[in-house]
Every structure is written in structure tokens, then in C-alpha cells.
Motif scaffolding. Structure first.
Motif, PDB file in Angstrom:
ATOM      1  N   SER A  10      47.591  41.539  49.371  1.00 39.97           N
ATOM      2  CA  SER A  10      48.619  42.134  50.342  1.00 39.97           C
ATOM      3  C   SER A  10      50.116  41.893  50.271  1.00 39.97           C
ATOM      4  CB  SER A  10      48.141  42.083  51.728  1.00 39.97           C
ATOM      5  OG  SER A  10      46.779  42.419  51.824  1.00 39.97           O
ATOM      6  N   SER A  11      50.211  40.783  49.865  1.00 40.92           N
ATOM      7  CA  SER A  11      51.670  40.010  49.551  1.00 40.92           C
ATOM      8  C   SER A  11      52.387  40.727  48.444  1.00 40.92           C
ATOM      9  CB  SER A  11      51.955  38.693  49.701  1.00 40.92           C
ATOM     10  OG  SER A  11      50.956  38.028  48.523  1.00 40.92           O
ATOM     11  N   LEU A  12      51.562  41.018  47.366  1.00 39.62           N
ATOM     12  CA  LEU A  12      52.062  41.306  46.249  1.00 39.62           C
ATOM     13  C   LEU A  12      52.417  42.728  46.468  1.00 39.62           C
ATOM     14  CD1 LEU A  12      50.090  39.602  43.612  1.00 39.62           C
ATOM     15  CD2 LEU A  12      52.518  39.285  43.710  1.00 39.62           C
ATOM     16  N   SER A  13      51.351  43.651  46.908  1.00 37.02           N
ATOM     17  CA  SER A  13      51.474  45.076  47.057  1.00 37.02           C
ATOM     18  C   SER A  13      52.401  45.264  48.062  1.00 37.02           C
ATOM     19  CB  SER A  13      50.104  45.548  47.471  1.00 37.02           C
ATOM     20  OG  SER A  13      49.652  45.179  48.553  1.00 37.02           O
ATOM     21  N   GLY A  14      52.463  44.685  49.368  1.00 33.42           N
ATOM     22  CA  GLY A  14      53.275  45.303  50.483  1.00 33.42           C
ATOM     23  C   GLY A  14      54.832  45.084  49.915  1.00 33.42           C
ATOM     24  N   SER A  15      55.027  43.798  49.304  1.00 29.91           N
ATOM     25  CA  SER A  15      56.643  43.673  49.101  1.00 29.91           C
ATOM     26  C   SER A  15      57.050  44.616  47.817  1.00 29.91           C
ATOM     27  CB  SER A  15      56.558  42.091  48.314  1.00 29.91           C
ATOM     28  OG  SER A  15      56.050  41.882  47.324  1.00 29.91           O
ATOM     29  N   ALA A  16      56.283  45.413  47.133  1.00 30.66           N
ATOM     30  CA  ALA A  16      56.495  46.224  46.128  1.00 30.66           C
ATOM     31  C   ALA A  16      56.449  47.566  46.613  1.00 30.66           C
ATOM     32  CB  ALA A  16      55.584  45.810  44.899  1.00 30.66           C
ATOM     33  N   GLY A  17      56.376  47.888  47.803  1.00 28.69           N
ATOM     34  CA  GLY A  17      56.160  49.277  48.246  1.00 28.69           C
ATOM     35  C   GLY A  17      54.953  49.839  48.340  1.00 28.69           C
ATOM     36  N   GLY A  18      53.929  49.012  48.026  1.00 29.12           N
ATOM     37  CA  GLY A  18      52.434  49.621  47.961  1.00 29.12           C
ATOM     38  C   GLY A  18      51.767  49.255  49.492  1.00 29.12           C
ATOM     39  N   SER A  19      50.525  49.288  49.558  1.00 27.42           N
ATOM     40  CA  SER A  19      49.733  48.908  50.475  1.00 27.42           C
ATOM     41  C   SER A  19      50.022  47.922  51.251  1.00 27.42           C
ATOM     42  CB  SER A  19      48.344  48.994  50.308  1.00 27.42           C
ATOM     43  OG  SER A  19      47.833  50.387  49.756  1.00 27.42           O
ATOM     44  N   ARG A  21      48.078  46.137  53.309  1.00 27.21           N
ATOM     45  CA  ARG A  21      46.793  45.539  53.257  1.00 27.21           C
ATOM     46  C   ARG A  21      45.948  46.005  51.869  1.00 27.21           C
ATOM     47  NH1 ARG A  21      42.850  46.185  55.902  1.00 27.21           N
ATOM     48  NH2 ARG A  21      43.131  48.114  57.145  1.00 27.21           N
ATOM     49  N   LEU A  22      45.824  45.024  51.174  1.00 27.29           N
ATOM     50  CA  LEU A  22      45.162  45.388  49.926  1.00 27.29           C
ATOM     51  C   LEU A  22      44.057  44.330  49.371  1.00 27.29           C
ATOM     52  CD1 LEU A  22      44.985  47.336  47.271  1.00 27.29           C
ATOM     53  CD2 LEU A  22      46.820  46.130  46.063  1.00 27.29           C
ATOM     54  N   LYS A  23      42.936  44.594  49.405  1.00 27.99           N
ATOM     55  CA  LYS A  23      42.067  43.700  48.772  1.00 27.99           C
ATOM     56  C   LYS A  23      41.762  43.751  47.320  1.00 27.99           C
ATOM     57  CE  LYS A  23      38.814  45.564  51.500  1.00 27.99           C
ATOM     58  NZ  LYS A  23      37.495  45.702  52.240  1.00 27.99           N
ATOM     59  N   GLY A  24      41.282  42.743  46.563  1.00 27.18           N
ATOM     60  CA  GLY A  24      40.812  43.049  45.442  1.00 27.18           C
ATOM     61  C   GLY A  24      39.655  42.226  45.018  1.00 27.18           C
ATOM     62  N   HIS A  25      39.094  42.443  43.988  1.00 28.80           N
ATOM     63  CA  HIS A  25      37.863  41.811  43.416  1.00 28.80           C
ATOM     64  C   HIS A  25      37.749  41.395  41.882  1.00 28.80           C
ATOM     65  CE1 HIS A  25      35.463  43.759  46.715  1.00 28.80           C
ATOM     66  NE2 HIS A  25      36.203  44.624  46.495  1.00 28.80           N
ATOM     67  N   LEU A  26      38.197  39.898  42.025  1.00 28.33           N
ATOM     68  CA  LEU A  26      38.294  39.206  40.693  1.00 28.33           C
ATOM     69  C   LEU A  26      37.099  38.875  40.214  1.00 28.33           C
ATOM     70  CD1 LEU A  26      40.575  38.151  39.029  1.00 28.33           C
ATOM     71  CD2 LEU A  26      40.359  35.990  40.439  1.00 28.33           C
ATOM     72  N   THR A  27      36.775  38.887  38.925  1.00 34.44           N
ATOM     73  CA  THR A  27      35.668  38.477  38.162  1.00 34.44           C
ATOM     74  C   THR A  27      35.958  37.726  36.963  1.00 34.44           C
ATOM     75  OG1 THR A  27      34.698  40.749  39.007  1.00 34.44           O
ATOM     76  CG2 THR A  27      33.247  39.195  37.326  1.00 34.44           C
ATOM     77  N   ARG A  28      35.457  36.360  36.897  1.00 29.33           N
ATOM     78  CA  ARG A  28      36.021  35.540  35.773  1.00 29.33           C
ATOM     79  C   ARG A  28      34.858  35.458  34.974  1.00 29.33           C
ATOM     80  NH1 ARG A  28      39.181  32.934  39.679  1.00 29.33           N
ATOM     81  NH2 ARG A  28      41.287  32.370  38.794  1.00 29.33           N
ATOM     82  N   PRO A  29      34.853  35.442  33.449  1.00 29.96           N
ATOM     83  CA  PRO A  29      33.877  35.167  32.479  1.00 29.96           C
ATOM     84  C   PRO A  29      33.296  33.884  32.974  1.00 29.96           C
ATOM     85  CG  PRO A  29      35.875  36.067  31.714  1.00 29.96           C
ATOM     86  CD  PRO A  29      36.290  35.635  32.957  1.00 29.96           C
ATOM     87  N   PHE A  71      41.399  51.835  48.535  1.00 25.63           N
ATOM     88  CA  PHE A  71      41.147  52.539  49.729  1.00 25.63           C
ATOM     89  C   PHE A  71      41.201  51.545  50.861  1.00 25.63           C
ATOM     90  CE2 PHE A  71      38.219  55.758  47.460  1.00 25.63           C
ATOM     91  CZ  PHE A  71      39.216  56.724  47.000  1.00 25.63           C
ATOM     92  N   THR A  72      41.839  50.203  50.569  1.00 26.71           N
ATOM     93  CA  THR A  72      41.733  49.443  51.607  1.00 26.71           C
ATOM     94  C   THR A  72      42.469  49.618  53.034  1.00 26.71           C
ATOM     95  OG1 THR A  72      41.754  47.454  49.970  1.00 26.71           O
ATOM     96  CG2 THR A  72      42.326  46.717  52.043  1.00 26.71           C
ATOM     97  N   GLU A  73      43.485  50.495  52.981  1.00 26.97           N
ATOM     98  CA  GLU A  73      44.340  50.586  53.884  1.00 26.97           C
ATOM     99  C   GLU A  73      43.607  52.098  54.800  1.00 26.97           C
ATOM    100  OE1 GLU A  73      48.562  51.018  54.061  1.00 26.97           O
ATOM    101  OE2 GLU A  73      48.656  48.842  54.579  1.00 26.97           O
ATOM    102  N   GLY A  74      42.701  51.936  55.317  1.00 26.11           N
ATOM    103  CA  GLY A  74      42.281  53.003  56.148  1.00 26.11           C
ATOM    104  C   GLY A  74      40.839  53.735  55.416  1.00 26.11           C
ATOM    105  N   GLY A  75      40.286  53.060  54.448  1.00 27.04           N
ATOM    106  CA  GLY A  75      39.025  53.419  53.915  1.00 27.04           C
ATOM    107  C   GLY A  75      39.161  54.678  53.111  1.00 27.04           C
ATOM    108  N   ALA A  76      37.969  55.014  52.585  1.00 23.60           N
ATOM    109  CA  ALA A  76      37.954  56.440  51.750  1.00 23.60           C
ATOM    110  C   ALA A  76      38.418  57.599  52.283  1.00 23.60           C
ATOM    111  CB  ALA A  76      36.773  56.697  51.091  1.00 23.60           C
ATOM    112  N   ARG A  77      38.028  57.827  53.723  1.00 26.94           N
ATOM    113  CA  ARG A  77      38.349  58.870  54.431  1.00 26.94           C
ATOM    114  C   ARG A  77      39.650  59.390  54.713  1.00 26.94           C
ATOM    115  NH1 ARG A  77      34.960  59.648  60.073  1.00 26.94           N
ATOM    116  NH2 ARG A  77      33.220  59.828  58.431  1.00 26.94           N
ATOM    117  N   ARG A  78      40.507  58.096  54.828  1.00 23.23           N
ATOM    118  CA  ARG A  78      42.094  58.221  55.092  1.00 23.23           C
ATOM    119  C   ARG A  78      42.795  58.247  53.752  1.00 23.23           C
ATOM    120  NH1 ARG A  78      44.308  54.329  59.584  1.00 23.23           N
ATOM    121  NH2 ARG A  78      45.991  55.413  58.860  1.00 23.23           N
ATOM    122  N   CYS A  79      42.312  57.363  53.004  1.00 23.00           N
ATOM    123  CA  CYS A  79      43.009  57.172  51.606  1.00 23.00           C
ATOM    124  C   CYS A  79      42.856  58.089  50.463  1.00 23.00           C
ATOM    125  CB  CYS A  79      42.741  55.734  51.314  1.00 23.00           C
ATOM    126  SG  CYS A  79      43.345  54.534  52.176  1.00 23.00           S
TER     127      CYS A  79
END
Length: 247
Positions: A10-19, A21-29, A71-79
Motif C-alpha cells: 500500500s505505501s508504495l502504490s499509494g505514494s505513486a498514485g496507485g491504490s 490499499r494493495l495486497k501482494g503475494h510474494l513467492t520465493r524459490p 482488485f484489492t481496493e473494493g474486490g472484483a465487483r468494484r475494480c
């Protein structure tokens, strides 16, 4: 086994004019890094088990993967509609959200500094647009709508793309994309699979169960043979172009 970690972008996206609230899924090898990074732009159905397995597959191939939930900010229905419009127009906060994911990967000590993007369905459109902006080292677009103006790909990073010949929504897309990339001198590997339809890289049927019979009629769903070949091409392409930090 690769570990999937829920992170807050969220802090990265919000400061750049994005969402905001933004969730992410990080997968490490498995094993020690550093690894090249890959941002995943998810399909129109959002982040589901199929998409998470795509992330695990890329991590298994040796990539630090991050899939922002557009679709974090509002779910698929709104986003959904605004996100599709962004994919088609080349503008919108989804691009800042994807940039937040890229920035997050670049800040990780276990990322080499080389970052690619891969998109599926709706995400394939995002992958093509961002490929032309010079921020990634390689892009993989899978059955994504082409930019209206293919000249946006004039300075694109290397592109590997896959389409299904039975995908009624993307007739001729593979040929048009290949011709545009060839015209602009962009390194590319574009292939159409005649027997496959849309979403053929999925390893299982997706979407609401009542809709799945309709999806089958529309040629939307897995094709194991085409998928195996496409994944081999993607992994070979990424291994070639993401093996070292950018210069």
C-alpha cells in the motif's frame, strides 16, 4: 517447497498514485538467492488458486515472484471494469500498482536486479503495455489483448507471447503482434497454438462453477499439450533475458 508470503504494498502504490490499499503475494524459490524477479499480472478472474500455482511454478523455476492483487481496493465487483479499462487504455492506477510490485522486488536483497513481467488474460494486456515502457528486462504476454497502437512497442524489452487459435476474442493477434515486434526490431518469440483456446495455460478450470460449461463452449480452459510447450518457451526465454542484472 516454495513459500507464498502475503505482503502489503500500500505505501508504495499509494505514494505513486496507485491504490491506497494493495495486497501482494510474494513467492520465493527454494534455496539461497539472489534470484531474478518476476511481476505477475493476474487474469480477469483475479487472484485465485490457479494464479497462485502459476506463481509457484515460476518460483520453482528460480524466480522471485510477486503478484499484486489489482482488485484489492473494493474486490472484483468494484475494480474489474476500471482495471480492464486501464489494461486497454494504457493508463490507470493498475499501472502504478504493478510498478509498486516491481519497486518492491528491486528493493529486496535476494533479487538480482533483473525483473520481468508475465501476464495472463487481462494481465497479458498489461504485460504488453509495460513491456514498451523500458522498465522490464523481459515480458511474457499470454492471450492478452493487443495495444490499440502497436507503436507503443517500438522500444519494448524482449517479448515472449502465446495465443490460442480457438480463442474467438483474439483472432489474428499472434500474427499482428509478431509483425509489429519484427518491424520495431524487438527480440521476440510469438506462437499461436491452433488447438488451444483462451486461458489454456491454466492447470484447472477457473471461475464460478455454474459458468464453466459456458467457458467450455467458448473454448476457455486448460490445454495440457499447448501449456507444456508454452511454459517451456517462457522459461527458456526468461532464462536468457533475466539471468543477470540490468546494465
Amino acid at each position: 517447497m516454495s513459500v507464498v508470503e502475503a505482503i502489503d504494498l500500500s505505501s508504495l502504490s499509494g505514494s505513486a498514485g496507485g491504490s491506497q490499499r494493495l495486497k501482494g503475494h510474494l513467492t520465493r524459490p527454494d534455496g539461497p538467492g539472489p534470484w531474478p524477479g518476476v511481476v505477475i499480472a493476474h487474469e480477469v478472474l483475479g487472484v485465485d488458486d490457479v494464479m497462485l500455482r502459476q506463481a509457484e511454478r515460476l518460483a520453482g523455476a528460480g524466480y522471485l515472484t510477486l503478484m499484486p492483487d489489482l482488485f484489492t481496493e473494493g474486490g472484483a465487483r468494484r475494480c474489474l471494469i476500471p482495471t480492464i479499462r486501464a489494461a486497454m487504455s494504457g493508463t490507470g492506477r493498475a499501472y502504478q500498482d504493478l510498478e509498486a510490485a516491481r519497486s518492491y522486488l528491486l528493493a529486496q536483497s535476494d533479487c538480482t536486479g533483473a525483473v520481468g513481467i508475465i501476464g495472463f488474460c487481462m494481465g497479458g494486456a498489461f504485460a504488453l503495455v509495460t513491456a514498451g515502457r523500458g522498465d522490464y528486462d523481459a515480458a511474457s504476454a499470454n492471450y492478452g489483448q493487443l495495444p490499440k497502437d502497436l507503436d507503443v512497442l517500438a522500444d519494448a524489452c524482449p517479448v515472449v507471447a502465446s495465443f490460442g487459435g480457438k480463442d474467438r476474442t483474439l483472432k489474428g493477434a499472434a500474427d499482428r503482434l509478431s509483425a509489429a515486434l519484427e518491424h520495431h526490431g524487438v527480440v521476440h518469440d510469438v506462437k499461436e497454438y491452433p488447438q488451444a483456446g483462451h486461458a489454456f495455460l491454466n492447470d484447472a478450470e477457473a471461475g464460478p462453477r455454474p459458468m464453466r460449461p459456458l467457458f467450455r463452449v467458448m473454448n476457455i480452459g486448460p490445454d495440457p499439450d499447448a501449456s507444456a510447450d508454452a511454459w517451456q518457451r517462457i522459461e527458456t526465454f526468461f532464462a536468457t533475458h533475466l539471468h543477470a542484472p540490468r546494465t
